[in-house]
Design an enzyme around this catalytic site. Structure first.
Site, mmCIF file in Angstrom:
data_model
loop_
_atom_site.group_PDB
_atom_site.id
_atom_site.type_symbol
_atom_site.label_atom_id
_atom_site.label_comp_id
_atom_site.label_asym_id
_atom_site.label_seq_id
_atom_site.Cartn_x
_atom_site.Cartn_y
_atom_site.Cartn_z
ATOM 1 N N GLY A 131 12.942 31.312 33.476
ATOM 2 C CA GLY A 131 13.210 30.481 34.647
ATOM 3 C C GLY A 131 11.998 29.991 35.415
ATOM 4 O O GLY A 131 12.151 29.309 36.423
ATOM 5 N N TRP A 176 9.740 27.662 34.708
ATOM 6 C CA TRP A 176 9.622 26.200 34.766
ATOM 7 C C TRP A 176 10.650 25.630 35.722
ATOM 8 O O TRP A 176 10.362 24.690 36.464
ATOM 9 C CB TRP A 176 9.775 25.590 33.376
ATOM 10 C CG TRP A 176 8.517 25.633 32.553
ATOM 11 C CD1 TRP A 176 7.495 26.540 32.658
ATOM 12 C CD2 TRP A 176 8.145 24.735 31.517
ATOM 13 N NE1 TRP A 176 6.520 26.261 31.747
ATOM 14 C CE2 TRP A 176 6.890 25.162 31.023
ATOM 15 C CE3 TRP A 176 8.751 23.635 30.939
ATOM 16 C CZ2 TRP A 176 6.227 24.505 29.987
ATOM 17 C CZ3 TRP A 176 8.098 22.976 29.902
ATOM 18 C CH2 TRP A 176 6.850 23.408 29.433
ATOM 19 N N ASP A 231 19.601 27.741 28.056
ATOM 20 C CA ASP A 231 18.930 28.725 27.211
ATOM 21 C C ASP A 231 19.969 29.633 26.575
ATOM 22 O O ASP A 231 21.069 29.810 27.120
ATOM 23 C CB ASP A 231 17.946 29.574 28.032
ATOM 24 C CG ASP A 231 16.890 30.228 27.157
ATOM 25 O OD1 ASP A 231 15.721 29.791 27.211
ATOM 26 O OD2 ASP A 231 17.221 31.173 26.403
ATOM 27 N N ASP A 282 23.433 27.260 23.303
ATOM 28 C CA ASP A 282 22.533 26.898 22.210
ATOM 29 C C ASP A 282 22.323 25.385 22.223
ATOM 30 O O ASP A 282 23.300 24.629 22.232
ATOM 31 C CB ASP A 282 23.190 27.330 20.892
ATOM 32 C CG ASP A 282 22.290 27.177 19.691
ATOM 33 O OD1 ASP A 282 21.432 26.274 19.675
ATOM 34 O OD2 ASP A 282 22.457 27.963 18.739
ATOM 35 N N ASP A 323 10.214 24.333 26.753
ATOM 36 C CA ASP A 323 9.234 25.385 26.474
ATOM 37 C C ASP A 323 9.799 26.290 25.376
ATOM 38 O O ASP A 323 9.419 27.444 25.250
ATOM 39 C CB ASP A 323 8.949 26.171 27.758
ATOM 40 C CG ASP A 323 7.713 27.046 27.649
ATOM 41 O OD1 ASP A 323 6.825 26.737 26.836
ATOM 42 O OD2 ASP A 323 7.634 28.060 28.369
ATOM 43 N N LYS A 349 6.936 22.105 23.924
ATOM 44 C CA LYS A 349 5.975 23.022 23.317
ATOM 45 C C LYS A 349 6.086 22.853 21.804
ATOM 46 O O LYS A 349 7.194 22.756 21.279
ATOM 47 C CB LYS A 349 6.281 24.469 23.678
ATOM 48 C CG LYS A 349 5.332 25.431 22.984
ATOM 49 C CD LYS A 349 5.439 26.906 23.278
ATOM 50 C CE LYS A 349 6.567 27.419 24.039
ATOM 51 N NZ LYS A 349 6.406 28.811 24.467
#
Length: 193
Positions: free
Chosen positions: A49, A51, A69, A87, A107, A147
């Protein structure tokens, strides 16, 4: 996963962030001015959490953020930030708001095997899903930050970004560990469909 208790770890604790990764987003945001008051933000792979915490401050209560998430997010977040446990490969249109987002963040990292080529392939697969979601849920002119693991598929990911965004940047924040294979790929100003 190795816990790094460096300057950024201690700073995150002092400033109330769930993880040191908040400073990666902060550094990229300061350089590229990604987050502004009133924005609509989608954060994929948002647990734990940090970000979302950083984004919430930058967009203010006039904005809204949604985090997704597989893991629950246990940090306290303001009312203009919501989370969804799920998902990214199974999200349905009903789970995401119909209004497009101004910024999509990811991320996400795959479960790593220790085999660099396999991990890079898994990272690429995740980022292809993020690109697909951005095609549907990111407004024209919006931005995407993901990322990515360095490796053979990274150049293809860069090429995919170049076909979708006006500008593409590779970012390696100082708060990323020097030995890490992670970098961040930033797409600015999504092309009109």
């Amino acid at each position: 996963m190795k816990k790094v208790r460096d300057h950024y770890f201690h700073r995150a604790k002092r400033e109330g962030y769930a993880a040191r990764s908040a400073f990666k987003l902060e550094e990229i945001d300061r350089k590229h001015r990604l987050l502004h008051r009133g924005m609509r933000v989608l954060d994929l792979g948002c647990s734990p959490g940090s970000w979302l915490q950083y984004a919430a401050k930058r967009i203010g209560s006039e904005g809204c953020a949604l985090g997704v998430d597989l893991q629950p997010v246990d940090v306290g977040l303001p009312k203009h930030v919501k989370t969804l446990q799920g998902d990214v490969f199974e999200l349905t249109p009903e789970q995401l708001p119909p209004e497009p987002f101004d910024l999509v963040l990811s991320d996400m990292a795959p479960r790593t095997s220790g085999i660099r080529s396999m991990d890079a392939d898994r990272s690429y697969t995740l980022n292809q899903q993020v690109l697909g979601l951005s095609a549907k849920h990111l407004r024209s002119g919006g931005n995407l930050l993901v990322k990515a693991f360095q490796g053979a598929p990274f150049e293809q990911l860069r090429k995919d970004f170049r076909g979708t965004f006006e500008e593409v940047h590779i970012c390696k924040p100082r708060s990323s560990r020097s030995e890490s294979v992670e970098v961040f790929l930033l797409g600015l100003r999504k092309h009109e469909p």
